[in-house]
Design a protein around this motif. Structure first.
Motif, PDB file in Angstrom:
ATOM      1  N   HIS A   1       2.222  -1.851  -7.195  1.00 15.84           N
ATOM      2  CA  HIS A   1       1.733  -2.047  -5.812  1.00 15.84           C
ATOM      3  C   HIS A   1       1.288  -0.563  -5.279  1.00 15.84           C
ATOM      4  CE1 HIS A   1       5.826  -0.677  -5.360  1.00 15.84           C
ATOM      5  NE2 HIS A   1       5.438  -0.171  -4.171  1.00 15.84           N
TER       6      HIS A   1
ATOM      7  N   ASP B   1       1.887   0.937  -1.341  1.00 13.55           N
ATOM      8  CA  ASP B   1       2.412   0.712  -0.282  1.00 13.55           C
ATOM      9  C   ASP B   1       1.471   0.606   0.965  1.00 13.55           C
ATOM     10  OD1 ASP B   1       4.611   1.747  -1.901  1.00 13.55           O
ATOM     11  OD2 ASP B   1       5.670   2.539  -0.069  1.00 13.55           O
TER      12      ASP B   1
ATOM     13  N   HIS C   1       1.609   2.293  -7.735  1.00 14.00           N
ATOM     14  CA  HIS C   1       2.960   2.662  -8.782  1.00 14.00           C
ATOM     15  C   HIS C   1       3.655   1.558  -8.928  1.00 14.00           C
ATOM     16  CE1 HIS C   1       3.767   3.124  -4.448  1.00 14.00           C
ATOM     17  NE2 HIS C   1       5.050   2.668  -4.781  1.00 14.00           N
TER      18      HIS C   1
HETATM   19 FE   LIG Z   1       6.273   1.795  -3.114  1.00 15.06          FE
END
Ligand SMILES: [Fe+2]
Ligand SMILES: O=C(O)CCC(=O)C(=O)O
Length: 359
Positions: free
Chosen positions: A235, A237, A313
């Motif tokens: 994902h 953020d 990540h």
């Molecule tokens: Fe994250």
């Protein structure tokens, strides 16, 4: 780009299995491959990929040795052609191999696997430092907290209530993180960050590599507790939820973190769907560049710039990680403190294809 993909061997492709099964023997005669699946062999049993390659090289040019799965004890040996693989298989299968610590190897032909679901993340080169990893904006500081501070931080979170998710436990401070929307409700402030995290916040102010303009007034903390074998899906953020600096402190145990830069950006619409529907799981997409870094306990990771905005990540769901041929066991748990600053206006970054503020 992902590494070559080799699925588990066709169970009917075993050669030399003394099971007397005539169907198996028939299959053995027809199936061959330049790739061998070799069990009871690998870094977890003290045999490096280089050592394995040098022994298999007696039968022809070895293109590569790859981890077959995350056990550390099964590898794929790839030759240029089928005849080298056949010679190695008939010489080495089922008997102790003196050059490989006298281990008895169990060898089968391996087949190319069309599904991306089995991409073996343990075989990506794992860097030990952010400079070696070379993603712009990624920094790692080892020993950011002392072992004593680590114990105090763990005791502090263990004295507070955990929220149980399907596979891990979390705590949120400052603002609640909502996993459905991948965002925070900015109208619901839970209060200042707890005092146990104050020494960490103070030290963050003097983190090297921060520009003078960097805003480190972090106001959201998510604590994650991962049991062994549990990771985190790829994902980014959410840009609109958090500003440009994300810090993550690793405690109690190590892990590797993989980074993926997807060619198609951050949105993976299913075929035939509109851009506004639920995005496809990035784990099903194969067109990406990958890098990985080892996160030791007590280290602080900083994601900024391109590393924060354009790279997914991901923490692989492994019980062991293979780092430069060494097997590193995940400990009974890893606890991370992710510190972020909640964003109040839209994101105006340089990476629109990864940015939800532009959708
Ligand atoms: Fe994250
Ligand atoms: O556990 C970590 O280090 C990373 C956690 C993370 O990526 C997140 O909470 O978004």
């Amino acid at each position: 780009m992902g590494l070559p993909r080799f699925g588990p061997p066709n169970p009917k492709a075993a050669v030399g299995d003394d099971d007397g099964d005539s169907n198996t023997k028939k299959a053995n005669r027809v199936i061959s491959s330049p790739n061998l699946y070799v069990a009871n062999c690998g870094p977890a049993v003290g045999l490096s990929h280089d050592t394995i390659a040098s022994v298999f090289a007696s039968f022809g040019h070895v293109r590569g040795v790859y981890a077959a799965d995350d056990s550390g004890a099964r590898v794929i040996v790839c030759y240029d052609n089928d005849s080298c693989a056949a010679a190695a298989l008939s010489a080495l299968h089922g008997r102790p191999c003196p050059q490989l610590a006298s281990r008895t190897l169990h060898i089968r032909y391996s087949v190319l696997q069309p599904s991306p679901a089995t991409v073996n993340s343990s075989s990506v080169q794992v860097c030990l430092s952010a400079s070696e990893n070379a993603i712009p904006g990624l920094y790692l500081l080892p020993d950011f907290v002392t072992p004593h501070e680590e114990q105090e931080l763990l005791a502090a979170v263990d004295a507070r209530p955990w929220i149980s998710l399907a596979k891990r436990r979390v705590q949120h401070y400052g603002y609640q993180f909502c996993y459905q929307t991948r965002n925070v409700n900015t109208k619901q402030h839970l209060g200042a960050l707890p005092s146990f995290v104050s020494p960490v916040l103070e030290r963050v102010l003097s983190f090297p590599n921060l520009s003078d303009a960097a805003d480190v007034s972090l106001d959201q903390l998510t604590v994650n507790e991962y049991p062994p074998g549990v990771g985190l899906s790829p994902h980014i953020d959410t840009h609109s939820a958090f500003e440009g600096l994300i810090f993550s402190l690793s405690l109690a145990g190590p892990c590797i973190m993989e980074f993926r830069r997807y060619a198609q950006g951050a949105w993976f619409p299913k075929a035939g769907s509109s851009i506004d529907t639920e995005p496809e799981n990035p784990e099903n997409c194969t067109n990406f560049t990958r890098k990985a870094i080892y996160l030791p306990p007590r280290s602080m990771l900083l994601l900024s710039g391109e590393a924060r905005l354009a790279w997914h990540h991901y923490i692989p769901h492994h019980k062991i990680d293979i780092v430069n041929d060494n097997v590193i066991k995940r400990s009974s748990r890893r606890v991370s403190f992710t510190l972020r600053k909640v964003r109040t206006g839209p994101c105006q970054c340089q990476f629109p294809q990864y940015c939800d503020s532009r959708r």
